[in-house]
Design a protein around this motif. Structure first.
Motif, short mmCIF file in Angstrom:
data_model
loop_
_atom_site.label_atom_id
_atom_site.label_comp_id
_atom_site.label_asym_id
_atom_site.label_seq_id
_atom_site.Cartn_x
_atom_site.Cartn_y
_atom_site.Cartn_z
N UNK A 123 0.84 -1.21 0.00
CA UNK A 123 0.00 0.00 0.00
C UNK A 123 0.88 1.26 0.00
N UNK A 124 1.88 1.28 0.86
CA UNK A 124 2.79 2.44 0.92
C UNK A 124 3.51 2.61 -0.42
N UNK A 125 4.00 1.51 -0.96
CA UNK A 125 4.68 1.54 -2.27
C UNK A 125 3.74 2.08 -3.35
N UNK A 126 2.52 1.60 -3.36
CA UNK A 126 1.56 2.02 -4.36
C UNK A 126 1.23 3.49 -4.27
N UNK A 127 1.09 3.97 -3.02
CA UNK A 127 0.76 5.38 -2.81
C UNK A 127 1.90 6.28 -3.29
N UNK A 128 3.13 5.92 -2.98
CA UNK A 128 4.28 6.73 -3.38
C UNK A 128 4.43 6.80 -4.89
N UNK A 129 4.09 5.71 -5.56
CA UNK A 129 4.29 5.63 -7.00
C UNK A 129 3.07 6.01 -7.81
N UNK A 130 1.95 6.18 -7.13
CA UNK A 130 0.72 6.41 -7.87
C UNK A 130 0.34 5.18 -8.68
N UNK A 131 0.63 4.01 -8.13
CA UNK A 131 0.40 2.75 -8.83
C UNK A 131 -1.09 2.42 -8.91
N UNK A 132 -1.44 1.62 -9.88
CA UNK A 132 -2.83 1.18 -10.03
C UNK A 132 -3.15 0.12 -8.99
N UNK A 133 -4.45 -0.12 -8.81
CA UNK A 133 -4.88 -1.17 -7.89
C UNK A 133 -4.29 -2.51 -8.30
N UNK A 134 -4.29 -2.80 -9.59
CA UNK A 134 -3.74 -4.06 -10.07
C UNK A 134 -2.27 -4.21 -9.77
N UNK A 135 -1.51 -3.13 -9.90
CA UNK A 135 -0.08 -3.19 -9.60
C UNK A 135 0.16 -3.44 -8.12
N UNK A 136 -0.65 -2.84 -7.27
CA UNK A 136 -0.49 -3.05 -5.83
C UNK A 136 -0.89 -4.48 -5.46
#
Length: 317
Positions: A56-69
């Motif tokens: 979740x933290x990684x996804x938030x920092x990168x603006x990642x998609x739900x699928x990527x997270x």
């Protein structure tokens, strides 16, 4: 007298069917396999919150998609599992790609690349693909590029033959789900020797060994220890923590039932193509229904995990 679990290890590679790492440490399987349902269950356990939180933290920092997270959560679990088991860890491609060959190939390569970033080589990973015709074609391409595949949701000889022709590394026939279908249809009562799921694996095993198919047979989805014991000697068996524990406490004699030197009578060899595959599968009501059910179940649990991720990402914002 040694336990039946230890006796089984002497003739079959034992694989743990769970995302719960503590149970894997307890029973010391050679390999581990997960699927969307198991990842969802493990992700909801407090002991593994850190693996979800990191994604979740990684996804938030990168603006990642739900699928990527969601993929990162699976990779987090898989990477941890590679530190525990000496052999392979199976990671599943999204169930909603089950009829999309290009999508499965792309996702498989993405997962392998993500593992490589963690220092986990492809030789430690099996990519799980649904045993649809499209999944088989994805496996054919991936295997040619050195990415080993685990063909999951296998319920029929047609799927097994197609997977073998594609040179898939491993096939996972779902013993318990075959049993469930026949019971629901009014069959039984069954003994381990008459269990239709056991019979399916024995037939596939005989076919592979008789005709020199190199694909590994790994019985999966067991309902009781009787099914496992009836397949003692199979190349691999993936077993839940509950049944591993039951086998570890049973000190009876375990008889070998499958042996590559004496595989038993095999069905006639089939020249498999798409038309033959689809017709054979269509003629097998159980396999048709269970393949469809399995894809829907995995897709449903994957969607639940995605929804949870989406909610967590929104909270983090």
């Amino acid at each position: 007298m040694t336990s039946k679990l230890e006796q089984l290890r002497a003739m079959t590679t034992v694989v743990s069917d769970t995302g719960d790492m503590e149970s894997i440490r307890a029973f010391k399987p050679t390999d581990a396999t997960t699927n969307p349902s198991l990842i969802l269950k493990a992700a909801e356990m407090p002991a593994y919150a850190r693996l979800v939180d990191e994604a979740i933290v990684w996804g938030r920092k990168r603006g990642a998609s739900v699928g990527e997270v969601t993929d990162r959560i699976a990779i987090n679990f898989g990477s941890e599992l590679t530190k525990i088991v000496p052999g392979r860890v199976s990671t599943e491609v999204d169930a909603d790609l089950s009829f999309d060959t290009e999508g499965m190939v792309a996702k498989a390569k993405s997962l392998i690349a993500a593992y490589k970033e963690r220092g986990v080589g492809h030789e430690h990973i099996l990519i799980k693909l649904a045993s649809t015709w499209e999944g088989v074609q994805a496996a054919r391409r991936l295997q040619a590029e050195g990415i080993d595949c685990n063909m999951t949701l296998a319920f029929s000889l047609a799927q097994a033959i197609a997977a073998g022709d594609a040179k898939a590394f491993l096939l996972s026939p779902f013993v318990g789900r075959i049993f469930d279908w026949h019971v629901k249809a009014g069959g039984g009562p069954y003994t381990p020797e008459t269990d239709p799921g056991v019979h399916s694996v024995r037939t596939i095993y005989a076919y592979y060994k008789t005709y020199g198919v190199k694909t590994v047979v790994m019985g999966a989805s067991f309902r009781n220890t009787g099914e496992i014991e009836a397949l003692a000697g199979c190349d691999r068996l993936t077993i839940s923590p509950q049944l591993l524990e039951a086998l570890s406490k049973d000190e009876g004699v375990l008889t070998r039932h499958l042996d590559p030197a004496h595989p038993g009578a095999a069905p006639a060899k089939v020249a498999m193509d798409e038309k033959t595959f689809r017709w054979m599968l269509n003629e097998d009501q159980m396999a048709t229904e269970k393949l469809s059910d399995g894809i829907r179940l995995f897709a449903h649990d994957l969607e639940k995990l995605r929804s949870s991720v989406q909610h967590r990402l929104a909270e983090a914002a």
